[in-house]
Design a protein around this motif. Structure first.
Motif, PDB file in Angstrom:
ATOM      1  N   ARG A   1     109.892 104.632  67.064  1.00  0.00           N
ATOM      2  CA  ARG A   1     111.008 105.640  66.358  1.00  0.00           C
ATOM      3  C   ARG A   1     111.763 106.324  67.171  1.00  0.00           C
ATOM      4  NH1 ARG A   1     110.427 107.799  61.910  1.00  0.00           N
ATOM      5  NH2 ARG A   1     108.458 107.705  61.731  1.00  0.00           N
ATOM      6  N   GLU A   2     111.110 106.801  68.573  1.00  0.00           N
ATOM      7  CA  GLU A   2     111.942 107.207  69.316  1.00  0.00           C
ATOM      8  C   GLU A   2     113.175 106.724  70.225  1.00  0.00           C
ATOM      9  OE1 GLU A   2     112.037 110.156  73.825  1.00  0.00           O
ATOM     10  OE2 GLU A   2     109.964 109.230  72.707  1.00  0.00           O
ATOM     11  N   ASP A   3     112.192 105.519  70.391  1.00  0.00           N
ATOM     12  CA  ASP A   3     113.917 104.597  70.640  1.00  0.00           C
ATOM     13  C   ASP A   3     115.153 104.052  69.702  1.00  0.00           C
ATOM     14  OD1 ASP A   3     112.281 104.802  73.771  1.00  0.00           O
ATOM     15  OD2 ASP A   3     111.391 103.124  73.159  1.00  0.00           O
ATOM     16  N   ALA A   4     114.028 103.798  68.778  1.00  0.00           N
ATOM     17  CA  ALA A   4     115.133 103.360  67.851  1.00  0.00           C
ATOM     18  C   ALA A   4     116.443 103.887  67.328  1.00  0.00           C
ATOM     19  CB  ALA A   4     113.375 102.515  66.648  1.00  0.00           C
ATOM     20  N   ASP A   5     115.392 105.125  66.947  1.00  0.00           N
ATOM     21  CA  ASP A   5     116.342 106.506  66.222  1.00  0.00           C
ATOM     22  C   ASP A   5     117.529 106.571  67.518  1.00  0.00           C
ATOM     23  OD1 ASP A   5     115.065 106.834  64.460  1.00  0.00           O
ATOM     24  OD2 ASP A   5     114.511 108.728  64.551  1.00  0.00           O
ATOM     25  N   ARG A   6     116.837 106.966  68.544  1.00  0.00           N
ATOM     26  CA  ARG A   6     117.994 106.774  70.069  1.00  0.00           C
ATOM     27  C   ARG A   6     118.957 105.961  69.987  1.00  0.00           C
ATOM     28  NH1 ARG A   6     118.069 104.585  74.974  1.00  0.00           N
ATOM     29  NH2 ARG A   6     115.667 104.094  75.240  1.00  0.00           N
ATOM     30  N   LEU A   7     118.551 104.978  70.399  1.00  0.00           N
ATOM     31  CA  LEU A   7     119.579 103.723  70.290  1.00  0.00           C
ATOM     32  C   LEU A   7     120.439 103.259  68.982  1.00  0.00           C
ATOM     33  CD1 LEU A   7     117.218 100.794  71.596  1.00  0.00           C
ATOM     34  CD2 LEU A   7     119.036 101.747  72.819  1.00  0.00           C
ATOM     35  N   ALA A   8     119.966 103.710  67.875  1.00  0.00           N
ATOM     36  CA  ALA A   8     120.755 103.714  66.481  1.00  0.00           C
ATOM     37  C   ALA A   8     122.193 105.015  66.818  1.00  0.00           C
ATOM     38  CB  ALA A   8     119.944 104.116  65.775  1.00  0.00           C
ATOM     39  N   GLU A   9     121.209 105.767  67.400  1.00  0.00           N
ATOM     40  CA  GLU A   9     122.258 107.386  67.738  1.00  0.00           C
ATOM     41  C   GLU A   9     123.221 106.525  68.439  1.00  0.00           C
ATOM     42  OE1 GLU A   9     124.147 110.555  66.921  1.00  0.00           O
ATOM     43  OE2 GLU A   9     121.898 110.194  65.667  1.00  0.00           O
ATOM     44  N   LEU A  10     122.762 106.148  69.934  1.00  0.00           N
ATOM     45  CA  LEU A  10     124.026 105.670  70.771  1.00  0.00           C
ATOM     46  C   LEU A  10     124.932 104.833  70.489  1.00  0.00           C
ATOM     47  CD1 LEU A  10     121.157 105.307  74.200  1.00  0.00           C
ATOM     48  CD2 LEU A  10     123.325 106.765  73.736  1.00  0.00           C
ATOM     49  N   THR A  11     124.922 103.901  69.065  1.00  0.00           N
ATOM     50  CA  THR A  11     125.975 103.517  68.308  1.00  0.00           C
ATOM     51  C   THR A  11     125.920 103.754  67.644  1.00  0.00           C
ATOM     52  OG1 THR A  11     123.903 101.438  68.602  1.00  0.00           O
ATOM     53  CG2 THR A  11     125.835 101.222  67.101  1.00  0.00           C
TER      54      THR A  11
END
Length: 197
Positions: free
Chosen positions: A76-86
């Motif tokens: 969750r942490e990485d998936a949500d962070r990467l979505a936000e960076l996108t």
């Protein structure tokens, strides 16, 4: 740092089950519909809503099939962070291990293909379009590419190598294999074409 999208590709099914409740705002000026909408395929309703909003604004794509929704990483942490960076336009590339595409019999991404990026829970965050796809050995990844993938200018190549080596190592370990400096990486550059922010 979008690692192995092939692991998280969701099937698309157009059949839906609706469970909607209406609530009125106190001032009575508008009605909001709160939907607990789930599809038989498990795709979150926000994916359909985002695609519909995109094609309403871009009617030339109305006959195009909805892209596959997917998230990055395996937590969750990485998936949500990467979505936000996108969404913020900082992340403009993703990387996958070529041998895993072959192992799971998944097509290599193609330039011109659109994808709907979601958070870990499957809520739509952005639509991207692949602009180029290259296969490059791990030890030939450039600082410029690493910066696009990691969404940072601070030691991007060092961070890219560490994060991707560790991630690929964990997947390869399951099949008794080990990462190498020469392992082929599928490098996808993309453009952000829609977000609802």
């Amino acid at each position: 740092m979008k690692h192995l999208i092939i692991i998280f590709i969701l099937a698309l099914v157009s059949c839906k089950n609706y469970n909607e409740t209406e609530t009125k705002m106190e001032n009575g000026s508008r009605t909001e519909i709160e939907s607990e909408l789930e599809t038989e395929s498990g795709i979150d309703i926000t994916v359909y809503e985002m695609w519909n909003n995109y094609i309403k604004a871009n009617p030339g794509f109305k006959n195009e099939e909805m892209p596959e929704p997917e998230f990055s990483h395996n937590n969750r942490e990485d998936a949500d962070r990467l979505a936000e960076l996108t969404v913020n336009g900082k992340k403009k590339a993703s990387s996958g291990l070529y041998s895993l595409y072959k192992q799971y019999n998944v097509e290599i991404p193609k330039a011109g293909t659109k994808q709907i990026i979601t958070d870990f829970d499957g809520k739509a965050k952005a639509i991207i379009e692949n602009s180029s796809v290259d296969t490059i050995p791990f030890n030939k990844i450039s600082k410029e590419y690493a910066e696009l993938d990691m969404g940072t200018e601070i030691e991007p190549l060092k961070k890219w190598k560490k994060a991707h080596w560790d991630f690929f190592e964990s997947f390869l370990e399951e099949s008794g294999k080990k990462p190498t400096e020469e392992m082929l990486i599928v490098c996808v550059r993309f453009e952000l074409i829609w977000t609802e922010r």
